[in-house]
Design a protein around this motif. Sequence first.
Motif, PDB file in Angstrom:
ATOM      1  N   THR A  79      14.155   2.128  -1.379  1.00 35.20           N
ATOM      2  CA  THR A  79      13.449   1.047  -2.065  1.00 35.20           C
ATOM      3  C   THR A  79      12.270   0.484  -1.287  1.00 35.20           C
ATOM      4  O   THR A  79      11.514  -0.311  -1.843  1.00 35.20           O
ATOM      5  CB  THR A  79      14.422  -0.113  -2.373  1.00 35.20           C
ATOM      6  OG1 THR A  79      14.900  -0.664  -1.143  1.00 35.20           O
ATOM      7  CG2 THR A  79      15.590   0.361  -3.206  1.00 35.20           C
ATOM      8  N   TRP A  83       8.941   4.117  -0.513  1.00 34.14           N
ATOM      9  CA  TRP A  83       8.122   3.532  -1.590  1.00 34.14           C
ATOM     10  C   TRP A  83       6.692   3.305  -1.114  1.00 34.14           C
ATOM     11  O   TRP A  83       5.732   3.725  -1.771  1.00 34.14           O
ATOM     12  CB  TRP A  83       8.765   2.224  -2.047  1.00 34.14           C
ATOM     13  CG  TRP A  83       8.038   1.525  -3.150  1.00 34.14           C
ATOM     14  CD1 TRP A  83       6.888   0.787  -3.041  1.00 34.14           C
ATOM     15  CD2 TRP A  83       8.389   1.503  -4.536  1.00 34.14           C
ATOM     16  NE1 TRP A  83       6.514   0.301  -4.267  1.00 34.14           N
ATOM     17  CE2 TRP A  83       7.410   0.722  -5.203  1.00 34.14           C
ATOM     18  CE3 TRP A  83       9.437   2.036  -5.272  1.00 34.14           C
ATOM     19  CZ2 TRP A  83       7.467   0.481  -6.573  1.00 34.14           C
ATOM     20  CZ3 TRP A  83       9.482   1.793  -6.634  1.00 34.14           C
ATOM     21  CH2 TRP A  83       8.512   1.035  -7.274  1.00 34.14           C
ATOM     22  N   SER A 139       8.279  -3.614   1.520  1.00 36.11           N
ATOM     23  CA  SER A 139       7.488  -3.100   0.398  1.00 36.11           C
ATOM     24  C   SER A 139       6.694  -4.190  -0.306  1.00 36.11           C
ATOM     25  O   SER A 139       5.534  -3.990  -0.677  1.00 36.11           O
ATOM     26  CB  SER A 139       8.389  -2.369  -0.606  1.00 36.11           C
ATOM     27  OG  SER A 139       9.378  -3.238  -1.131  1.00 36.11           O
ATOM     28  N   ASP A 143       2.895  -3.127   0.273  1.00 39.79           N
ATOM     29  CA  ASP A 143       2.396  -2.436  -0.920  1.00 39.79           C
ATOM     30  C   ASP A 143       1.105  -3.057  -1.466  1.00 39.79           C
ATOM     31  O   ASP A 143       0.147  -2.336  -1.766  1.00 39.79           O
ATOM     32  CB  ASP A 143       3.481  -2.417  -1.998  1.00 39.79           C
ATOM     33  CG  ASP A 143       3.240  -1.369  -3.061  1.00 39.79           C
ATOM     34  OD1 ASP A 143       2.399  -1.603  -3.944  1.00 39.79           O
ATOM     35  OD2 ASP A 143       3.893  -0.310  -3.013  1.00 39.79           O
ATOM     36  N   GLY A 420       6.222   3.517  -8.758  1.00 39.79           N
ATOM     37  CA  GLY A 420       5.236   2.812  -7.954  1.00 39.79           C
ATOM     38  C   GLY A 420       3.804   2.954  -8.416  1.00 39.79           C
ATOM     39  O   GLY A 420       2.911   2.322  -7.844  1.00 39.79           O
ATOM     40  N   ARG A 436       0.362  -2.281  -8.289  1.00 41.51           N
ATOM     41  CA  ARG A 436       0.959  -0.957  -8.176  1.00 41.51           C
ATOM     42  C   ARG A 436       0.034   0.094  -8.788  1.00 41.51           C
ATOM     43  O   ARG A 436      -0.520  -0.091  -9.865  1.00 41.51           O
ATOM     44  CB  ARG A 436       2.345  -0.880  -8.805  1.00 41.51           C
ATOM     45  CG  ARG A 436       3.371  -1.764  -8.094  1.00 41.51           C
ATOM     46  CD  ARG A 436       4.754  -1.540  -8.668  1.00 41.51           C
ATOM     47  NE  ARG A 436       5.731  -2.411  -8.040  1.00 41.51           N
ATOM     48  CZ  ARG A 436       6.990  -2.530  -8.429  1.00 41.51           C
ATOM     49  NH1 ARG A 436       7.417  -1.841  -9.465  1.00 41.51           N
ATOM     50  NH2 ARG A 436       7.822  -3.329  -7.789  1.00 41.51           N
TER      51      ARG A 436
END
Length: 533
Positions: A79, A83, A139, A143, A420, A436
């Motif tokens: 996760t 990711w 993340s 991210d 993602g 994303r």
Amino acid sequence: MASKQADILLPAFAATAVEAIPEICATSRETFRSLKTKDLDYRKVQLRRLYWAIVDHRPQLEEAMLRDLRKGRYESNFTEIDWVAKTCLFALENLDKWAKEEPIGSPSVPLHFWPNKIRTRKEPLGTVLVIGAYNFPFSLSVDPVVGAIAAGCTAVLKPSEGAPNVAMAIKDIFDKALDPGAYRVVNGAVPETTALLDQKWDKIFYTGGAQVARIICAKAAENLTPVALELGGRNPAFVTRNADLKLAARRLLWGKTLNAGQVCLSHNYVLVEREVLDEFIRQLNVAFNQSFPEGAKASPDLARIINERHFLRIKAMLDQTSGKIVMGGEMDQSELFMSPTAVLVNSADDSMMVQESFGPTFSIIPFDTLGQAIDIANKVDPTPLSLFGFGTRDEFNKLIHSVTSGGATFNDSFMHASLGNVPFGGVGGSGTGAYRGKASFDTFTHFRTIAETPAWAEGSLRVRYQPYDWSQLRLMRWLEKKKVNFDRDGRITHGASYWLKYLLGLGAANKKSAVLRWLVIVFAWYSYTVRSR
């Protein structure tokens, strides 16, 4: 839960000096003004270096998440670590396409405007602030920064102090892998966050709760700073008599076991049609026993609540409920352990319903008709982050038509947010903006419209100059004229065949007008193609 990687040394949490924050932010702004981050090759190098730093720091990240959330290595990689690594690769694969200028033509731009070469240029917004969350501390922090790097922004990242070991691991990765003038990590709590919010940003990206989001928005408004908010909500799941109850129970239970239910997308309550209520509860317990054959506490895969404050918050919801625990219920404050727990309630005003659990607990509330269930959902939270429907496709279509949510999944738990590279975001109280994949690039990008008006086109611009000439305005109206296919009452008056005739010039008042119209179109097209060579 004993660490299997106790030999891995992690630095003790250290907050960034508050007095150093203005200089960190100033350096980031100066780097952006140097224009170096606008270079695509520079961005790609940063993304490549970040990718390899994530891969090389995998053991440290696993240990950090084990210490902060007692999250197992499997879930940490599944996760979080994998990711973000995949996010870097996806951005690298698509960056050239994302950043390419896009010409704007018909029908947005009339033919006689084509010589102006109207186009959209993708430009970075500037220097951005990213504030992460504790539940997926790696993340949800890194991210968004990948999107900022891809877009050509500089960024300062503030990880959550709720996961201090991960916060320090992120700082180590950034310090070693990325350009320190462009990308920095500031660690700390309220004083450090306040100091960051006192700075001028070109965008603020925040993941967390609504209470802090209001503070951030108020500070951002002082400088007219745009914000992207990824929040949460009291997310509903619907189970009708037409659902596969075994499947629904297994998949909904999974949504409350992943990260011990500390997922902004997980369901806060499940609305179950009354005639299948008992069977659904039975299937929940079957799925529970399959997931935890030795009991939930003995599972090496079930994470723990992040800290005692949140443990006590969730426990209070259970202590105050008027409902009945029908699955789970075990807890141990000394270990911050809380079993996935379902509570059968009979009111939307129950303590289990009035706030987001953000943990492994959820309530079950029966309904008699789907319309009644929809009314309950809209009363509890009119704009949740997620919605899940188990039943027929027609029932699901009725749900997404009647209940607003950031995203929705049919026949599963948050599958819509399990990729993602597709946009993810909330609506209303559950957030604003999306990220994303390409959406991450877009959220940190200014789409700048550019035009180039050639000198030879001056004659066609007479319409805008004073003294005004009504004949020029009438000509422009004629060139841009579109025959509407509806009357003043909004009723359709012409079908597709009418539009085809009009496009071919057959709808013109006479043949001379039709020929003239085509001559103007051909001339405009020819002029545009010649000037484009």
